[in-house]
Design a protein around this motif. Structure first.
Motif, PDB file in Angstrom:
ATOM      1  N   LEU A  51       0.741  -1.072   0.335  1.00 41.41           N
ATOM      2  CA  LEU A  51       0.030   0.232   0.192  1.00 41.41           C
ATOM      3  C   LEU A  51       0.919   1.362   0.227  1.00 41.41           C
ATOM      4  O   LEU A  51       0.782   2.014  -0.903  1.00 41.41           O
ATOM      5  CB  LEU A  51      -1.212   0.019   1.202  1.00 41.41           C
ATOM      6  CG  LEU A  51      -2.252   0.464   0.624  1.00 41.41           C
ATOM      7  CD1 LEU A  51      -2.898   1.140   0.149  1.00 41.41           C
ATOM      8  CD2 LEU A  51      -2.895   0.340   2.271  1.00 41.41           C
ATOM      9  N   LEU A  52       2.062   1.412   0.960  1.00 40.28           N
ATOM     10  CA  LEU A  52       2.591   2.512   0.520  1.00 40.28           C
ATOM     11  C   LEU A  52       3.477   2.475  -0.766  1.00 40.28           C
ATOM     12  O   LEU A  52       3.487   3.809  -1.400  1.00 40.28           O
ATOM     13  CB  LEU A  52       3.890   2.246   1.905  1.00 40.28           C
ATOM     14  CG  LEU A  52       4.638   3.403   1.619  1.00 40.28           C
ATOM     15  CD1 LEU A  52       3.830   4.320   2.897  1.00 40.28           C
ATOM     16  CD2 LEU A  52       6.245   2.964   2.678  1.00 40.28           C
ATOM     17  N   TYR A  53       4.035   1.575  -1.361  1.00 38.44           N
ATOM     18  CA  TYR A  53       4.746   1.864  -2.839  1.00 38.44           C
ATOM     19  C   TYR A  53       3.512   2.555  -3.815  1.00 38.44           C
ATOM     20  O   TYR A  53       3.828   3.007  -4.688  1.00 38.44           O
ATOM     21  CB  TYR A  53       4.256   0.172  -2.872  1.00 38.44           C
ATOM     22  CG  TYR A  53       5.846  -0.298  -2.396  1.00 38.44           C
ATOM     23  CD1 TYR A  53       6.775   0.231  -1.297  1.00 38.44           C
ATOM     24  CD2 TYR A  53       5.959  -1.741  -2.250  1.00 38.44           C
ATOM     25  CE1 TYR A  53       8.159  -0.480  -0.857  1.00 38.44           C
ATOM     26  CE2 TYR A  53       7.310  -2.107  -1.964  1.00 38.44           C
ATOM     27  CZ  TYR A  53       8.119  -1.704  -1.234  1.00 38.44           C
ATOM     28  OH  TYR A  53       8.918  -2.216  -0.531  1.00 38.44           O
ATOM     29  N   ILE A  54       1.777   1.604  -4.231  1.00 39.98           N
ATOM     30  CA  ILE A  54       1.087   1.891  -4.658  1.00 39.98           C
ATOM     31  C   ILE A  54       1.130   3.639  -4.169  1.00 39.98           C
ATOM     32  O   ILE A  54       1.051   4.256  -5.255  1.00 39.98           O
ATOM     33  CB  ILE A  54      -0.581   1.871  -4.298  1.00 39.98           C
ATOM     34  CG1 ILE A  54       0.105  -0.079  -5.063  1.00 39.98           C
ATOM     35  CG2 ILE A  54      -1.233   2.382  -5.162  1.00 39.98           C
ATOM     36  CD1 ILE A  54      -0.894  -0.910  -4.674  1.00 39.98           C
ATOM     37  N   MET A  55       0.966   4.081  -2.571  1.00 42.93           N
ATOM     38  CA  MET A  55       0.462   5.773  -2.489  1.00 42.93           C
ATOM     39  C   MET A  55       2.251   6.597  -3.388  1.00 42.93           C
ATOM     40  O   MET A  55       1.834   7.469  -3.244  1.00 42.93           O
ATOM     41  CB  MET A  55       0.765   5.843  -0.955  1.00 42.93           C
ATOM     42  CG  MET A  55      -0.619   5.442  -0.922  1.00 42.93           C
ATOM     43  SD  MET A  55      -0.585   5.490   0.759  1.00 42.93           S
ATOM     44  CE  MET A  55      -2.905   4.748   1.177  1.00 42.93           C
ATOM     45  N   ALA A  56       3.271   5.515  -3.168  1.00 41.02           N
ATOM     46  CA  ALA A  56       4.662   6.524  -3.367  1.00 41.02           C
ATOM     47  C   ALA A  56       4.260   6.882  -5.050  1.00 41.02           C
ATOM     48  O   ALA A  56       4.442   8.011  -5.297  1.00 41.02           O
ATOM     49  CB  ALA A  56       5.551   5.714  -3.264  1.00 41.02           C
ATOM     50  N   ILE A  57       3.851   5.692  -5.989  1.00 40.67           N
ATOM     51  CA  ILE A  57       3.570   5.441  -6.740  1.00 40.67           C
ATOM     52  C   ILE A  57       2.603   6.523  -7.846  1.00 40.67           C
ATOM     53  O   ILE A  57       3.214   7.085  -8.693  1.00 40.67           O
ATOM     54  CB  ILE A  57       3.628   4.845  -7.882  1.00 40.67           C
ATOM     55  CG1 ILE A  57       5.110   3.214  -7.672  1.00 40.67           C
ATOM     56  CG2 ILE A  57       3.643   4.565  -8.990  1.00 40.67           C
ATOM     57  CD1 ILE A  57       4.473   2.086  -7.839  1.00 40.67           C
ATOM     58  N   ILE A  58       1.552   6.748  -7.149  1.00 38.20           N
ATOM     59  CA  ILE A  58       0.603   7.406  -7.217  1.00 38.20           C
ATOM     60  C   ILE A  58       0.890   9.038  -6.780  1.00 38.20           C
ATOM     61  O   ILE A  58       0.665   9.660  -7.690  1.00 38.20           O
ATOM     62  CB  ILE A  58      -0.820   6.987  -6.209  1.00 38.20           C
ATOM     63  CG1 ILE A  58      -1.176   5.797  -7.675  1.00 38.20           C
ATOM     64  CG2 ILE A  58      -1.764   8.686  -6.184  1.00 38.20           C
ATOM     65  CD1 ILE A  58      -2.106   4.946  -6.732  1.00 38.20           C
ATOM     66  N   LEU A  59       1.426   9.226  -6.022  1.00 41.15           N
ATOM     67  CA  LEU A  59       1.967  10.588  -5.526  1.00 41.15           C
ATOM     68  C   LEU A  59       3.798  11.046  -6.446  1.00 41.15           C
ATOM     69  O   LEU A  59       3.324  12.225  -6.498  1.00 41.15           O
ATOM     70  CB  LEU A  59       3.255  10.159  -4.471  1.00 41.15           C
ATOM     71  CG  LEU A  59       3.462  11.421  -3.627  1.00 41.15           C
ATOM     72  CD1 LEU A  59       2.471  12.728  -2.700  1.00 41.15           C
ATOM     73  CD2 LEU A  59       4.121  11.199  -2.071  1.00 41.15           C
ATOM     74  N   LEU A  60       4.311  10.283  -7.363  1.00 46.12           N
ATOM     75  CA  LEU A  60       5.286  10.836  -7.546  1.00 46.12           C
ATOM     76  C   LEU A  60       5.130  11.138  -9.250  1.00 46.12           C
ATOM     77  O   LEU A  60       5.233  12.159  -9.359  1.00 46.12           O
ATOM     78  CB  LEU A  60       5.710   9.645  -8.588  1.00 46.12           C
ATOM     79  CG  LEU A  60       7.373   9.544  -9.183  1.00 46.12           C
ATOM     80  CD1 LEU A  60       8.797  10.166  -8.401  1.00 46.12           C
ATOM     81  CD2 LEU A  60       8.146   8.219  -9.838  1.00 46.12           C
ATOM     82  N   ASP A  61       4.129  11.422  -9.727  1.00 50.48           N
ATOM     83  CA  ASP A  61       3.557  11.910 -10.621  1.00 50.48           C
ATOM     84  C   ASP A  61       2.645  13.731 -10.596  1.00 50.48           C
ATOM     85  O   ASP A  61       3.699  14.492 -11.050  1.00 50.48           O
ATOM     86  CB  ASP A  61       2.739  11.002 -11.744  1.00 50.48           C
ATOM     87  CG  ASP A  61       2.244  11.864 -12.891  1.00 50.48           C
ATOM     88  OD1 ASP A  61       2.857  12.461 -14.031  1.00 50.48           O
ATOM     89  OD2 ASP A  61       0.531  12.036 -13.218  1.00 50.48           O
ATOM     90  N   PRO A  62       2.435  13.545  -9.595  1.00 54.51           N
ATOM     91  CA  PRO A  62       1.805  15.491  -9.331  1.00 54.51           C
ATOM     92  C   PRO A  62       3.491  15.875  -8.448  1.00 54.51           C
ATOM     93  O   PRO A  62       3.054  17.007  -8.629  1.00 54.51           O
ATOM     94  CB  PRO A  62       0.961  15.478  -7.933  1.00 54.51           C
ATOM     95  CG  PRO A  62       0.206  13.841  -8.044  1.00 54.51           C
ATOM     96  CD  PRO A  62       1.411  12.756  -8.626  1.00 54.51           C
ATOM     97  N   VAL A  63       4.450  15.309  -8.201  1.00 52.26           N
ATOM     98  CA  VAL A  63       5.554  15.672  -7.076  1.00 52.26           C
ATOM     99  C   VAL A  63       6.153  15.749  -8.900  1.00 52.26           C
ATOM    100  O   VAL A  63       6.879  17.214  -8.770  1.00 52.26           O
ATOM    101  CB  VAL A  63       6.412  14.592  -6.664  1.00 52.26           C
ATOM    102  CG1 VAL A  63       7.792  14.823  -6.342  1.00 52.26           C
ATOM    103  CG2 VAL A  63       5.661  14.873  -5.629  1.00 52.26           C
ATOM    104  N   LEU A  64       6.502  15.577  -9.898  1.00 52.30           N
ATOM    105  CA  LEU A  64       7.077  15.880 -10.858  1.00 52.30           C
ATOM    106  C   LEU A  64       6.449  16.928 -11.499  1.00 52.30           C
ATOM    107  O   LEU A  64       7.226  17.782 -12.720  1.00 52.30           O
ATOM    108  CB  LEU A  64       7.251  14.483 -11.449  1.00 52.30           C
ATOM    109  CG  LEU A  64       8.122  13.426 -11.526  1.00 52.30           C
ATOM    110  CD1 LEU A  64       8.107  12.083 -12.209  1.00 52.30           C
ATOM    111  CD2 LEU A  64       9.754  13.520 -10.843  1.00 52.30           C
ATOM    112  N   ILE A  65       5.056  16.694 -11.227  1.00 53.22           N
ATOM    113  CA  ILE A  65       4.600  17.968 -12.434  1.00 53.22           C
ATOM    114  C   ILE A  65       4.673  19.109 -11.030  1.00 53.22           C
ATOM    115  O   ILE A  65       5.386  20.084 -12.228  1.00 53.22           O
ATOM    116  CB  ILE A  65       3.201  17.840 -12.289  1.00 53.22           C
ATOM    117  CG1 ILE A  65       2.663  17.046 -13.598  1.00 53.22           C
ATOM    118  CG2 ILE A  65       2.850  19.000 -12.769  1.00 53.22           C
ATOM    119  CD1 ILE A  65       1.564  16.610 -13.570  1.00 53.22           C
TER     120      ILE A  65
END
Length: 147
Positions: free
Chosen positions: A58-72
Motif C-alpha cells: 500500500l505504501l508503494y502504491i501511494m508513492a507511485i501515485i504521488l510521484l506524478d504530481p510531485v514531478l509536475i
C-alpha cells in the motif's frame, strides 16, 4: 499519472528516463521494506507477515501515485535545479511529508503498532538518509559506468 503514462507508452523502453525510474522504484521498494522491517524489529512491534506485506505494498502504491504530481510540481525548477542529483533530492524532499502522512495512516490502520509515535519518528528520521544513500548509489554507479 500523465508523465508516467507517457514514459510507459512512449515506445522507448530503453530510454534513460525509464532506466532511472526503474532504478528509483527498485531502490525505494527494497530500502523501504528493509527500513520498515528494521524499525518494527527495533521497536519490538509484533506485526504479522500479511499485514506487513499488505501495508508495504500500500505504501508503494501511494508513492507511485504521488510521484506524478510531485514531478509536475517541481517541473518548474528546471531552470533553478541544474543537476539531476539536486532534482532527485528535491523529489525526495517534496515527497517526504506526504509519504510520512501515508505511513502514519498505514501504521494506524494496517500495521496497528502499539507505540505509533516511536515508529513514525524512526521512519521520518530515516527518510533523509534514504535519499542521501540513493544519491551516493547514483553517483558511484554513474562513475563506474564512465570508466
Amino acid at each position: 499519472m500523465g508523465i508516467l503514462i507517457e514514459l510507459y507508452f512512449s515506445g522507448n523502453g530503453n530510454s534513460d528516463d525509464m532506466k532511472t525510474f526503474g532504478l528509483i522504484f527498485i531502490y525505494y521498494a527494497v530500502v523501504t521494506m528493509l527500513l520498515l522491517h528494521v524499525i518494527l524489529k527495533r521497536t519490538h512491534e509484533q506485526v504479522s507477515k500479511i499485514r506487513f506485506i499488505s501495508g508495504t505494498l500500500l505504501l508503494y502504491i501511494m508513492a507511485i501515485i504521488l510521484l506524478d504530481p510531485v514531478l509536475i510540481m517541481i517541473s518548474g525548477l528546471d531552470t533553478v535545479v541544474q543537476s539531476p542529483g539536486a532534482g532527485l533530492l528535491a523529489i525526495f524532499l517534496v515527497m517526504l511529508p506526504i509519504v510520512v502522512f501515508f505511513f502514519y495512516l498505514i501504521n494506524v490502520f494496517v500495521y496497528r503498532t502499539k507505540d505509533k509515535q516511536k515508529v513514525l519518528y524512526l521512519f521520518m528520521a530515516a527518510q533523509p538518509i534514504v535519499a542521501i544513500l540513493f544519491l551516493i548509489l547514483l553517483t558511484v554507479g554513474s562513475f563506474f559506468c564512465l570508466i
